[in-house]
Design an enzyme around this catalytic site. Structure first.
Site, short mmCIF file in Angstrom:
data_model
loop_
_atom_site.label_atom_id
_atom_site.label_comp_id
_atom_site.label_asym_id
_atom_site.label_seq_id
_atom_site.Cartn_x
_atom_site.Cartn_y
_atom_site.Cartn_z
N TYR A 196 -20.62 -43.43 22.56
CA TYR A 196 -19.34 -43.22 21.99
C TYR A 196 -19.29 -41.61 21.54
O TYR A 196 -19.62 -40.92 22.69
CB TYR A 196 -19.70 -43.74 20.42
CG TYR A 196 -18.81 -44.02 19.27
CD1 TYR A 196 -17.66 -44.33 19.68
CD2 TYR A 196 -19.21 -43.59 18.17
CE1 TYR A 196 -16.75 -44.51 18.55
CE2 TYR A 196 -18.26 -43.83 17.00
CZ TYR A 196 -17.12 -43.95 17.43
OH TYR A 196 -16.26 -43.99 16.46
N ARG A 249 -3.62 -41.76 23.27
CA ARG A 249 -4.02 -40.58 22.28
C ARG A 249 -5.58 -40.97 22.10
O ARG A 249 -6.16 -41.54 21.34
CB ARG A 249 -3.26 -40.92 21.02
CG ARG A 249 -3.41 -39.67 20.33
CD ARG A 249 -4.76 -39.26 19.61
NE ARG A 249 -5.10 -39.89 18.46
CZ ARG A 249 -6.38 -40.57 18.27
NH1 ARG A 249 -7.63 -40.71 19.11
NH2 ARG A 249 -6.63 -41.00 17.07
N LYS A 267 -16.53 -48.16 21.70
CA LYS A 267 -16.30 -49.02 20.19
C LYS A 267 -17.07 -50.23 20.38
O LYS A 267 -17.84 -50.62 19.45
CB LYS A 267 -14.80 -48.98 20.07
CG LYS A 267 -14.20 -47.66 19.60
CD LYS A 267 -14.43 -47.29 18.16
CE LYS A 267 -13.99 -45.85 17.89
NZ LYS A 267 -13.34 -45.64 16.74
N GLU A 338 -6.88 -49.66 19.09
CA GLU A 338 -7.88 -48.35 19.30
C GLU A 338 -7.01 -47.14 20.13
O GLU A 338 -6.66 -47.54 21.43
CB GLU A 338 -9.08 -48.71 19.98
CG GLU A 338 -10.13 -47.56 20.20
CD GLU A 338 -10.56 -46.74 18.72
OE1 GLU A 338 -10.73 -47.69 18.02
OE2 GLU A 338 -10.47 -45.46 18.62
N ASP A 339 -6.96 -46.06 19.64
CA ASP A 339 -6.29 -44.80 20.14
C ASP A 339 -5.05 -44.99 20.98
O ASP A 339 -4.79 -44.58 22.09
CB ASP A 339 -7.50 -44.24 21.25
CG ASP A 339 -8.56 -43.42 20.49
OD1 ASP A 339 -8.45 -43.25 19.23
OD2 ASP A 339 -9.43 -42.89 21.13
N ASP A 363 -8.07 -49.07 13.91
CA ASP A 363 -9.06 -48.01 13.39
C ASP A 363 -8.94 -46.82 13.13
O ASP A 363 -9.43 -46.09 12.07
CB ASP A 363 -10.40 -48.21 14.53
CG ASP A 363 -11.65 -47.49 14.05
OD1 ASP A 363 -11.95 -47.69 12.89
OD2 ASP A 363 -12.11 -46.82 14.85
N ASP A 364 -7.95 -46.19 14.09
CA ASP A 364 -7.50 -44.76 14.04
C ASP A 364 -6.80 -44.53 12.67
O ASP A 364 -6.99 -43.57 11.93
CB ASP A 364 -6.67 -44.14 14.92
CG ASP A 364 -7.50 -44.63 16.44
OD1 ASP A 364 -8.50 -44.11 16.40
OD2 ASP A 364 -6.91 -45.45 17.18
N ASN A 507 -12.11 -34.51 16.70
CA ASN A 507 -13.15 -34.52 17.77
C ASN A 507 -12.42 -34.84 19.08
O ASN A 507 -11.16 -35.01 19.15
CB ASN A 507 -14.00 -35.44 17.49
CG ASN A 507 -13.35 -36.82 17.27
OD1 ASN A 507 -12.55 -37.35 17.83
ND2 ASN A 507 -14.07 -37.81 16.33
P1 NAI Z 1 -2.32 -38.02 15.92
O1 NAI Z 1 -1.81 -37.52 17.20
O2 NAI Z 1 -1.83 -39.29 15.16
O3 NAI Z 1 -1.98 -36.94 14.85
C1 NAI Z 1 -2.30 -35.31 15.21
C2 NAI Z 1 -1.22 -34.79 14.11
O4 NAI Z 1 -1.77 -33.31 14.17
C3 NAI Z 1 0.16 -34.76 14.06
O5 NAI Z 1 0.55 -34.94 12.97
C4 NAI Z 1 0.50 -33.51 14.60
O6 NAI Z 1 1.96 -32.98 14.13
C5 NAI Z 1 -0.71 -32.63 13.81
N1 NAI Z 1 -0.50 -31.33 14.58
C6 NAI Z 1 -0.64 -30.82 15.90
N2 NAI Z 1 -0.41 -29.43 15.91
C7 NAI Z 1 -0.69 -28.92 14.69
C8 NAI Z 1 -0.77 -27.74 14.20
N3 NAI Z 1 -0.62 -26.67 15.00
N4 NAI Z 1 -0.61 -27.70 12.99
C9 NAI Z 1 -0.53 -28.81 11.94
N5 NAI Z 1 -0.69 -29.83 12.55
C10 NAI Z 1 -0.55 -30.37 13.82
O7 NAI Z 1 -3.89 -37.98 16.12
P2 NAI Z 1 -4.89 -38.59 14.94
O8 NAI Z 1 -5.26 -40.21 15.49
O9 NAI Z 1 -4.46 -38.47 13.92
O10 NAI Z 1 -6.18 -37.80 15.15
C11 NAI Z 1 -6.29 -36.51 15.17
C12 NAI Z 1 -7.72 -35.88 15.14
O11 NAI Z 1 -8.61 -36.51 14.51
C13 NAI Z 1 -8.16 -36.15 16.71
O12 NAI Z 1 -9.01 -35.30 17.15
C14 NAI Z 1 -9.03 -37.44 16.48
O13 NAI Z 1 -10.14 -37.66 17.49
C15 NAI Z 1 -9.57 -37.23 15.07
N6 NAI Z 1 -10.10 -38.29 14.30
C16 NAI Z 1 -11.22 -38.17 13.92
C17 NAI Z 1 -11.93 -39.26 13.35
C18 NAI Z 1 -13.15 -39.13 12.69
O14 NAI Z 1 -13.64 -38.18 12.41
N7 NAI Z 1 -13.83 -39.96 12.20
C19 NAI Z 1 -11.10 -40.45 13.36
C20 NAI Z 1 -9.80 -40.54 14.08
C21 NAI Z 1 -9.41 -39.41 14.42
#
Ligand code: NAI
Length: 651
Positions: A196, A249, A267, A338-339, A363-364, A507
């Protein structure tokens, strides 16, 4: 999830008469017929070989030359040396065993199949050897499970990189399931980081180079109309959770197309680590193309070589898949999204949430929301002074995608449950996306998901300045923008808070907004920090070592699923996720606060699942007031009854 979408397409597919299941033989013949209409020269390789060996050989050589050129490691194909290669390929059976061509049809002794059945083969601990025809196919000294487990640990210990460990574990899963799942459950904290996050991200990036891939169901655009047959090819009948990705994603790594299977499989392994039986898990990759040019140019890419499907064909394929899962495995089968990219994630969640006989969550959006709100709840308990009340918090979410919007919605729900008026609760939430603060003057460009959080404030594109202006008590990063929490940003948070709450959730590690070390250093050791991947302990001073928490969805989605399965809930509601968040936060005690953690360590993921699942099940079950203890027993019994891979000695 307030306004469910109408679901005409889903209803239309659902109401269709079902096509009969076509036999594999029939479909192969049909596929051959179809491919001939596209390219008449393309036909079954062996048959063609016999009829026109020169033509077939030319095509093999051309393909080798083309892939060699693309890979850059085969400069020239020598026709003479290729001939014996082709001949030896013909004398090699499908499982890779060299046999004389004339004996290819001879029935094999049963032990041959048993050795290749991961449900039977168990290394030197394989049982019932004589009946299975295995005598002589294994070393004669039989051992017990513990020895095989120790062997698996030793093999893992010899891997020289995280990626090598991933391959070793997948190989074990596909050859000897019993040992694999025993290892996963016994050494969860050591094994999960390979199967994972974070290693699974690397595995997805290098999926085309993997020869041992995790098992799952592959459904592509080419299968439209025949998904029923595919679903019924799955070897297990009691599937309870289908983990579906379309690979658009993957973590913070963007569009990985069909390589997303690594995530669905990963997962599924987390569910198994928490006690869900492996046979109840079905990882699925929906292959609808990719817009990742690197993959489209890669000869080793395993998915369809086409741009992502954006028309109704995408929805039709997903509708077909979900209906077939429901019809075959039953209406209570959980669909775990997922993703998916935000463009599909929010609308699909709404669409299927309200669809009849579909139990689903994303989940996201929802899992991350619960784990984030849980971290905020626990952080607030760790705050000294009078601010230790959730209703006093103001949260700035950096990144306004699925993760943070889901978290913002659940945070508002938590405040409303504590008596705060909804409009006021929304004023405590600030979003910051790639174009800056989400404010009303940007309304025309904002998505429906962001709009409810648009604040009446001036535009701001600099994060540190936004913090100076808003003075949030918590900063939550889920943007996949590495290093976005600079020294200036952390200092700004530390100026207005004695204990700034800073979560860098993106991450894998390469995408994190800041490291634990930076957060502690720049806040003079005052930050309450959590990350999206496991952080090593930070020796901040000779007397203070931090062991920060890891905001891991693995604390949420397995217990949510277990509670849903056990209660037979027809929907997985936001209230269930909030209950999970509260129960997880309650499990964090002073021992963890002392080292700066607001989550339990990953070692406790399975025991935490029992407590969280019981709390969620009890909140769903309103038949009695005294249900928590009873549900705890029921959850334990479910996990133990389903423990198909218990470690009892088998000799
Ligand atoms: P997403 O693609 O839905 O959202 C990303 C967001 O970041 C978008 O709103 C985008 O506009 C924004 N963004 C991009 N460039 C930016 C910048 N320069 N300044 C400000 N905002 C900016 O992706 P999601 O699903 O929200 O995931 C985001 C991150 O969080 C990924 O790395 C994902 O792996 C991580 N994540 C971590 C989790 C955990 O720690 N448990 C769980 C789910 C996601």
């Amino acid at each position: 999830m307030s306004t469910p979408l109408a679901t005409p397409a889903f209803a239309a597919y659902d109401a269709r008469p079902r096509a009969p299941v076509v036999s594999r033989r029939g479909s192969r013949a049909r596929a051959r017929a179809t491919s001939r209409t596209v390219d008449d020269s393309d036909s079954d390789c062996d048959a063609e070989d016999d009829r026109a060996p020169d033509g077939a050989r030319r095509r093999v050589l051309a393909a080798l030359a083309a892939s060699g050129a693309a890979l850059g490691n085969v400069s020239k194909v020598d026709v003479a040396s290729a001939t014996p290669l082709r001949a030896s390929m013909r004398a090699t059976d499908r499982a890779g065993t060299a046999t004389p061509a004339s004996s290819a049809r001879a029935p094999r002794p049963p032990g041959y199949a048993a050795m290749r059945d991961a449900n039977v083969y168990h290394g030197a601990a394989t049982m019932d050897r004589e009946n299975r025809g295995l005598d002589g196919l294994l070393p004669s000294r039989a051992v017990n499970d513990e020895v095989e487990l120790a062997r698996a640990r030793a093999a893992l210990g010899q891997c020289e990189s995280a990626f090598a460990s991933y391959k070793q574990l997948v190989s074990l899963q596909t050859t000897d399931k019993r040992t694999f799942y025993q290892l996963l459950r016994a050494d969860t904290a050591d094994v999960l980081p390979y199967v994972y996050t974070p290693t699974v991200g690397e595995a997805c990036l290098r999926f085309g180079t993997l020869v041992q891939r995790p098992h799952g169901l592959w459904v592509s655009l080419n299968d439209a109309g025949s998904v029923r047959r595919l679903v019924r090819n799955w070897p297990e009948r009691d599937v309870k959770i289908a983990v579906i990705t379309d690979g658009e994603r993957i973590l913070g790594l963007g569009d990985q197309g069909a390589n997303g299977m690594g995530i669905s499989a990963g997962k599924s392994m987390v569910y198994a680590a928490c006690g869900v039986p492996p046979s109840a898990l079905l990882p699925i990759q929906l292959d609808v193309g990719t817009n990742n040019e690197t993959l489209l140019d890669d000869p080793l890419y395993i998915g369809l070589k086409q741009k992502r499907e954006r028309s109704e064909a995408y929805d039709a394929l997903l509708d077909e898949l979900i209906v077939e899962i429901r019809d075959y495995f039953g209406p209570n089968t959980i669909i775990h999204f997922e993703d998916f990219a935000p463009r599909n994630a929010f609308r699909l969640l709404q669409k299927y949430y309200s669809a009849p006989d579909v139990v689903t969550y994303n989940d996201d959006i929802q899992g991350t929301a619960a784990v984030t709100v849980s971290g905020l709840l626990a952080s607030v308990r760790a705050l000294k002074g009078t601010n230790n009340d959730l209703t006093r918090q103001r949260v700035l979410f950096f990144g306004a995608g699925q993760a943070n919007i889901g978290a913002a919605e659940l945070f508002v729900k938590a405040l409303v449950n504590r008596g705060v008026d909804e409009a006021e609760a929304k004023r405590r939430v600030w979003l910051f996306d790639s174009k800056g603060l989400v404010v009303r003057s940007r309304a025309s460009e904002l998505s429906d998901a962001k709009l409810p959080f648009a604040q009446d404030a001036p535009k701001e594109t600099d994060l540190a300045s936004a913090i100076e202006h808003i003075k949030p008590t918590a900063l939550v990063g889920a943007s996949a923008v590495p290093g976005a929490f600079t020294q200036k940003v952390v200092r700004a948070m530390s100026r207005s808070n004695d204990q700034p709450i800073i979560f860098a959730l993106s991450n894998p590690t390469s995408k994190a907004e800041c490291s634990a070390e930076d957060a502690y250093r720049w806040s003079d050791g005052r930050a309450i920090f959590a990350s999206g991947t496991r952080s090593a302990p930070v020796e901040y001073s000779p007397t203070k070592t931090f062991a920060p928490g890891f905001a891991n969805n693995a604390f949420i989605f397995p217990p949510i699923a277990i509670a849903t399965i056990l209660t037979g809930a027809k929907q997985v509601t936001p209230d269930m996720f909030l209950t999970a968040a509260e129960a997880l936060a309650d499990s964090v005690g002073d021992d963890l606060f002392r080292v700066g953690a607001v989550y339990p360590p990953v070692e406790r993921v399975a025991s935490s699942a029992v407590a969280v699942a019981a709390a969620v099940a009890s909140s769903v079950d309103d038949s009695s007031t005294d249900t928590l203890d009873r549900w705890r027993e029921l959850v334990r019994a479910y996990i133990i009854d389903n423990d198909l891979f218990d470690s009892a000695s088998r000799l």
